[in-house]
Design a protein around this motif. Structure first.
Motif, mmCIF file in Angstrom:
data_model
loop_
_atom_site.group_PDB
_atom_site.id
_atom_site.type_symbol
_atom_site.label_atom_id
_atom_site.label_comp_id
_atom_site.label_asym_id
_atom_site.label_seq_id
_atom_site.Cartn_x
_atom_site.Cartn_y
_atom_site.Cartn_z
ATOM 1 N N SER A 115 50.411 42.783 24.081
ATOM 2 C CA SER A 115 51.844 43.061 24.219
ATOM 3 C C SER A 115 52.098 44.474 24.741
ATOM 4 C CB SER A 115 52.538 42.938 22.857
ATOM 5 O OG SER A 115 52.421 41.645 22.360
ATOM 6 N N ASN A 116 53.137 44.588 25.551
ATOM 7 C CA ASN A 116 53.627 45.874 26.051
ATOM 8 C C ASN A 116 52.611 46.638 26.890
ATOM 9 O OD1 ASN A 116 56.154 45.567 24.684
ATOM 10 N ND2 ASN A 116 55.065 46.077 22.794
ATOM 11 N N THR A 117 51.705 45.919 27.526
ATOM 12 C CA THR A 117 50.732 46.571 28.410
ATOM 13 C C THR A 117 50.599 45.762 29.695
ATOM 14 O OG1 THR A 117 48.826 45.367 27.534
ATOM 15 C CG2 THR A 117 49.356 47.462 26.479
ATOM 16 N N ARG A 118 50.034 46.391 30.698
ATOM 17 C CA ARG A 118 49.696 45.732 31.962
ATOM 18 C C ARG A 118 48.243 46.038 32.256
ATOM 19 N NH1 ARG A 118 54.736 47.281 35.852
ATOM 20 N NH2 ARG A 118 56.298 46.095 34.699
ATOM 21 N N VAL A 119 47.582 45.083 32.852
ATOM 22 C CA VAL A 119 46.190 45.256 33.236
ATOM 23 C C VAL A 119 46.091 45.032 34.738
ATOM 24 C CG1 VAL A 119 43.858 44.325 33.005
ATOM 25 C CG2 VAL A 119 45.320 44.519 30.999
ATOM 26 N N TYR A 120 45.401 45.922 35.410
ATOM 27 C CA TYR A 120 45.196 45.801 36.844
ATOM 28 C C TYR A 120 43.703 45.607 37.095
ATOM 29 C CZ TYR A 120 49.883 47.715 37.152
ATOM 30 O OH TYR A 120 51.235 47.913 37.015
ATOM 31 N N VAL A 121 43.372 44.550 37.841
ATOM 32 C CA VAL A 121 41.993 44.330 38.249
ATOM 33 C C VAL A 121 41.854 44.941 39.634
ATOM 34 C CG1 VAL A 121 40.205 42.615 38.739
ATOM 35 C CG2 VAL A 121 41.854 42.220 36.877
ATOM 36 N N LEU A 122 40.852 45.811 39.789
ATOM 37 C CA LEU A 122 40.681 46.572 41.020
ATOM 38 C C LEU A 122 39.399 46.188 41.739
ATOM 39 C CD1 LEU A 122 41.582 50.090 39.543
ATOM 40 C CD2 LEU A 122 43.141 48.396 40.547
ATOM 41 N N ASP A 123 39.371 46.430 43.040
ATOM 42 C CA ASP A 123 38.140 46.195 43.806
ATOM 43 C C ASP A 123 37.292 47.478 43.799
ATOM 44 O OD1 ASP A 123 39.225 47.973 45.714
ATOM 45 O OD2 ASP A 123 39.785 46.360 47.109
ATOM 46 N N GLU A 124 36.216 47.466 44.573
ATOM 47 C CA GLU A 124 35.307 48.616 44.589
ATOM 48 C C GLU A 124 35.939 49.879 45.142
ATOM 49 O OE1 GLU A 124 34.942 46.151 48.192
ATOM 50 O OE2 GLU A 124 34.591 45.666 46.110
ATOM 51 N N ASN A 125 37.088 49.760 45.802
ATOM 52 C CA ASN A 125 37.817 50.914 46.325
ATOM 53 C C ASN A 125 38.983 51.317 45.432
ATOM 54 O OD1 ASN A 125 36.213 51.078 48.715
ATOM 55 N ND2 ASN A 125 37.336 49.299 49.495
ATOM 56 N N ALA A 126 39.016 50.781 44.212
ATOM 57 C CA ALA A 126 40.074 51.050 43.235
ATOM 58 C C ALA A 126 41.442 50.565 43.714
ATOM 59 C CB ALA A 126 40.128 52.527 42.864
ATOM 60 N N GLU A 127 41.433 49.507 44.519
ATOM 61 C CA GLU A 127 42.667 48.868 44.982
ATOM 62 C C GLU A 127 42.857 47.562 44.220
ATOM 63 O OE1 GLU A 127 44.881 50.004 47.231
ATOM 64 O OE2 GLU A 127 43.713 51.840 47.426
ATOM 65 N N PRO A 128 44.120 47.223 43.861
ATOM 66 C CA PRO A 128 44.368 45.972 43.130
ATOM 67 C C PRO A 128 43.925 44.757 43.937
ATOM 68 C CG PRO A 128 46.308 47.384 43.106
ATOM 69 C CD PRO A 128 45.331 48.010 44.067
ATOM 70 N N VAL A 129 43.343 43.763 43.247
ATOM 71 C CA VAL A 129 42.972 42.505 43.897
ATOM 72 C C VAL A 129 44.032 41.453 43.568
ATOM 73 C CG1 VAL A 129 40.498 43.015 43.850
ATOM 74 C CG2 VAL A 129 41.518 41.735 41.963
ATOM 75 N N PRO A 130 44.179 40.433 44.404
ATOM 76 C CA PRO A 130 45.143 39.365 44.100
ATOM 77 C C PRO A 130 44.732 38.595 42.840
ATOM 78 C CG PRO A 130 44.427 39.284 46.400
ATOM 79 C CD PRO A 130 43.537 40.261 45.708
ATOM 80 N N VAL A 131 45.686 37.926 42.242
ATOM 81 C CA VAL A 131 45.442 37.107 41.052
ATOM 82 C C VAL A 131 44.334 36.103 41.367
ATOM 83 C CG1 VAL A 131 46.432 35.390 39.492
ATOM 84 C CG2 VAL A 131 47.775 37.381 40.163
ATOM 85 N N GLY A 132 43.367 35.992 40.469
ATOM 86 C CA GLY A 132 42.279 35.031 40.627
ATOM 87 C C GLY A 132 41.083 35.546 41.391
ATOM 88 N N VAL A 133 41.181 36.744 41.956
ATOM 89 C CA VAL A 133 40.067 37.321 42.708
ATOM 90 C C VAL A 133 39.245 38.208 41.785
ATOM 91 C CG1 VAL A 133 39.458 38.843 44.641
ATOM 92 C CG2 VAL A 133 41.317 37.193 44.879
ATOM 93 N N VAL A 134 37.931 38.095 41.874
ATOM 94 C CA VAL A 134 37.032 38.901 41.049
ATOM 95 C C VAL A 134 37.125 40.356 41.488
ATOM 96 C CG1 VAL A 134 34.607 39.289 40.440
ATOM 97 C CG2 VAL A 134 35.475 36.969 40.698
ATOM 98 N N GLY A 135 37.148 41.235 40.511
ATOM 99 C CA GLY A 135 37.200 42.662 40.806
ATOM 100 C C GLY A 135 36.122 43.423 40.080
ATOM 101 N N GLU A 136 36.222 44.709 40.164
ATOM 102 C CA GLU A 136 35.260 45.592 39.523
ATOM 103 C C GLU A 136 35.763 46.019 38.157
ATOM 104 O OE1 GLU A 136 32.173 46.519 40.853
ATOM 105 O OE2 GLU A 136 32.699 44.949 42.267
#
Length: 188
Positions: free
Chosen positions: A167-188
């Protein structure tokens, strides 16, 4: 510990800890019939959840005596004798617990929360074979995120994921360049 192997200190706001405890109480309710095991050192961030979750819920806190925290046979015996219903363990300790013969007698156990390391599919499967009634929850979060950032309710037939944010948080999945990946895409 930090990259030098030295312990790290992280300042966490009271608001973040309170948010975490309120989320736990809502998402994983305990009541007066529950008994949670305290075996983490109070210097470990997850100890806050072990201590405060049962106390704010009216549950019993079963404290492991000093020096017995890593005695797996004793912990299994204590879980059985004290009718512990909830534990929080790192996967390494969870593996040691399920390797212990007496774990099959711990039928009071209804929730196991595990984080701090990757939870393997093999370990998940062993938990469900030995304790089929238990709810196994994979949690993830660096200390800086105030204990837990994401959680995932495991199931015998599903693969393991890090899940959704608390609750009350957001999680960002990033790629190897620290850029957000689209939903469902594997990140780092």
């Amino acid at each position: 510990s930090g990259s030098t192997g030295q312990p790290k200190g992280v300042m966490i706001s009271h608001r973040a800890v309170c948010n975490h405890m309120q989320w736990m109480a809502r998402e994983f309710p305990l009541d007066q019939s529950d008994r949670m095991l305290l075996k983490y050192s109070i210097s470990f961030d997850a100890a806050a959840a072990e201590i405060f979750h049962p106390l704010i819920s009216g549950a019993v806190l079963v404290i492991v005596p000093a020096g017995r925290h890593y005695d797996i046979g004793y912990l299994v015996q204590l879980i059985h004798e004290q009718q512990v219903t909830a534990i929080d363990v790192v996967p390494t300790m969870l593996k040691a617990l399920v390797d212990e013969e007496g774990i099959k007698e711990c039928r009071s156990l209804r929730r196991v929360t595990s984080g701090g390391e990757a939870l393997s599919a093999e370990l998940k499967d062993r938990v469900y074979r030995l304790l089929p009634e238990v709810e196994l929850v994979n949690v993830y979060g660096p200390t800086e995120a105030a204990i837990t950032a994401t959680y995932y309710r495991c199931a015998p037939t599903r693969s393991i994921a890090i899940g959704r944010s608390i609750s009350n948080t957001r999680v960002y999945v990033l790629d190897e360049n620290a850029e957000p990946v689209p939903v469902g895409v594997v990140g780092e």
